[in-house]
Design a protein around this motif. Structure first.
Motif, PDB file in Angstrom:
ATOM      1  N   UNK A  28       4.275   4.502  -2.042  1.00  9.56           N
ATOM      2  CA  UNK A  28       5.355   3.510  -2.073  1.00  9.56           C
ATOM      3  C   UNK A  28       4.813   2.105  -1.851  1.00  9.56           C
ATOM      4  N   UNK A  29       3.949   1.953  -0.872  1.00  9.59           N
ATOM      5  CA  UNK A  29       3.368   0.634  -0.590  1.00  9.59           C
ATOM      6  C   UNK A  29       2.509   0.151  -1.756  1.00  9.59           C
ATOM      7  N   UNK A  30       1.828   1.082  -2.411  1.00  8.59           N
ATOM      8  CA  UNK A  30       1.043   0.709  -3.591  1.00  8.59           C
ATOM      9  C   UNK A  30       1.964   0.280  -4.722  1.00  8.59           C
ATOM     10  N   UNK A  31       3.058   1.014  -4.939  1.00 14.49           N
ATOM     11  CA  UNK A  31       4.012   0.655  -5.981  1.00 14.49           C
ATOM     12  C   UNK A  31       4.635  -0.709  -5.719  1.00 14.49           C
ATOM     13  N   UNK A  32       4.792  -1.048  -4.438  1.00  9.37           N
ATOM     14  CA  UNK A  32       5.375  -2.332  -4.066  1.00  9.37           C
ATOM     15  C   UNK A  32       4.366  -3.476  -4.129  1.00  9.37           C
ATOM     16  N   UNK A  33       3.108  -3.147  -4.451  1.00  8.69           N
ATOM     17  CA  UNK A  33       2.077  -4.177  -4.516  1.00  8.69           C
ATOM     18  C   UNK A  33       1.565  -4.607  -3.154  1.00  8.69           C
ATOM     19  N   UNK A  34       1.827  -3.791  -2.124  1.00  8.67           N
ATOM     20  CA  UNK A  34       1.412  -4.134  -0.766  1.00  8.67           C
ATOM     21  C   UNK A  34       0.176  -3.363  -0.306  1.00  8.67           C
ATOM     22  N   UNK A  35      -0.313  -2.474  -1.145  1.00 10.85           N
ATOM     23  CA  UNK A  35      -1.475  -1.660  -0.802  1.00 10.85           C
ATOM     24  C   UNK A  35      -2.250  -1.407  -2.085  1.00 10.85           C
ATOM     25  N   UNK A  36      -3.549  -1.686  -2.041  1.00 11.08           N
ATOM     26  CA  UNK A  36      -4.347  -1.518  -3.241  1.00 11.08           C
ATOM     27  C   UNK A  36      -4.832  -0.109  -3.470  1.00 11.08           C
ATOM     28  N   UNK A  37      -4.876   0.702  -2.412  1.00 11.34           N
ATOM     29  CA  UNK A  37      -5.486   2.027  -2.494  1.00 11.34           C
ATOM     30  C   UNK A  37      -4.654   2.992  -1.657  1.00 11.34           C
ATOM     31  N   UNK A  38      -4.214   4.099  -2.262  1.00 11.75           N
ATOM     32  CA  UNK A  38      -3.411   5.075  -1.511  1.00 11.75           C
ATOM     33  C   UNK A  38      -4.213   6.306  -1.101  1.00 11.75           C
ATOM     34  N   UNK A  88      -9.160  -4.902   6.661  1.00 14.48           N
ATOM     35  CA  UNK A  88      -8.463  -6.057   6.103  1.00 14.48           C
ATOM     36  C   UNK A  88      -7.077  -5.651   5.607  1.00 14.48           C
ATOM     37  N   UNK A  89      -7.006  -4.520   4.926  1.00 11.96           N
ATOM     38  CA  UNK A  89      -5.714  -4.034   4.435  1.00 11.96           C
ATOM     39  C   UNK A  89      -4.812  -3.617   5.597  1.00 11.96           C
ATOM     40  N   UNK A  90      -5.400  -3.062   6.653  1.00 11.73           N
ATOM     41  CA  UNK A  90      -4.610  -2.687   7.830  1.00 11.73           C
ATOM     42  C   UNK A  90      -4.013  -3.918   8.494  1.00 11.73           C
ATOM     43  N   UNK A  91      -4.816  -4.966   8.640  1.00  8.00           N
ATOM     44  CA  UNK A  91      -4.291  -6.214   9.212  1.00  8.00           C
ATOM     45  C   UNK A  91      -3.140  -6.761   8.375  1.00  8.00           C
TER      46      UNK A  91
END
Length: 308
Positions: free
Chosen positions: A272-282, A29-32
């Motif tokens: 970076x994506x997590x900091x941007x709120x675009x990824x919940x888990x790094x 889901x996160x990949x999509x």
């Protein structure tokens, strides 16, 4: 009239990451969501899947095929290139065929890690021929950083590879401007239609000034608007604007790709994506681990500078 594969290489192509859950399984889901978000940015012409940013060293063949299939579903109009990365030429050929069947428009052939120690040029030719014979789509070379030892191809070897008609382009990641220009001139002298994509995230501006048809870069998975803006400013020869964008991007590129210890780019991209709120888990697959507090703070400052 439909554009050819090489025509479609023009412009910016984002090298995407693969989100993971805490148990190290792929979060589809996160990949999509990640692919859809990047693909929706104006000016993104294609995606590079299963590259270094996509943790291609640690994904199974089935997982890589699933990444391609999901990207094909979420970004049906974009050019999709998938990396092929195996120590075994037999496995690489089988993987290439599987990724083509999953929907890849072209394949980027990574040099096996063992080549960093030493290799015979004929082994390199055989590796690419076996992938060629197992597939039908266009092939691309990966120009490794000059710091990667003999994984970085010599001029003579590049000339030999460029004479293979199915090999049509190179993701040129020498990570050194002089080497980039030398390789570009050599390849286009050998074959004028050969496409050279300047893809060293830290020196995109220099590559665009020297000349390139486009880039496959993971920075475009984090700040795609800025990378597209840089490309378009360079295409318009508005070098004042391009330099201004480069100055915004440079601290971020250095924080992701250059700061010691090496080999941490994928972890930093995910942070970076997590900091941007675009990824919940790094989370990453071991042996890599998420960014340290020090890395995270440096990345936060660099992102703030880029997006200010």
């Amino acid at each position: 009239m439909a554009q050819s594969f090489t025509d479609r290489l023009t412009g910016i192509h984002a090298a995407t990451i693969v989100p993971m859950r805490d148990d190290f399984s792929i979060d589809e889901a996160a990949l999509k969501d990640h692919i859809s978000r990047v693909a929706a940015v104006r000016g993104i012409r294609g995606l590079l899947l299963n590259g270094h940013a996509g943790e291609n060293f640690v994904l199974s063949r089935d997982e890589k095929m699933r990444v391609v299939a999901l990207a094909r579903e979420m970004a049906p109009d974009l050019l999709i290139v998938s990396g092929v990365n195996h120590e075994s030429s037999l496995e690489a050929a089988q993987e290439g065929a599987a990724l083509e069947a999953a929907g890849a428009d072209g394949l980027l052939v990574f040099p096996p890690n063992s080549w960093a120690l030493n290799h015979d040029d004929d082994c390199v030719m055989l590796h690419h021929r076996m992938i060629r014979d197992a597939t039908r789509v266009p092939l691309m070379l990966y120009g490794a950083p000059i710091a990667a030892g003999t994984m970085s191809y010599s001029g003579n070897l590049l000339s030999r590879l460029a004479r293979e008609p199915r090999i049509v382009a190179i993701k040129e990641g020498s990570w050194e401007v002089a080497a980039y220009e030398e390789n570009m001139r050599l390849l286009q002298g050998e074959r004028p239609a050969f496409k050279v994509l300047g893809s060293g995230d830290e020196h995109l501006l220099a590559c665009y000034l020297i000349g390139t048809v486009g880039s496959q870069v993971s920075l475009a998975a984090v700040v795609p608007h800025l990378i597209v803006d840089l490309w378009e400013a360079a295409q318009a020869q508005d070098w004042t604007c391009a330099r201004r964008i480069h100055d915004r991007l440079y601290p971020l590129a250095a924080a992701i790709y250059r700061h010691a210890p090496g080999g941490r780019a994928t972890a930093r991209l995910k942070t970076c994506l997590k900091l941007l709120g675009q990824l919940g888990n790094d989370t990453l697959r071991p042996p890599q681990f998420p960014s340290t507090p020090s890395e995270t703070e440096t990345l936060k400052r660099a992102l703030d500078h880029a997006l200010a």
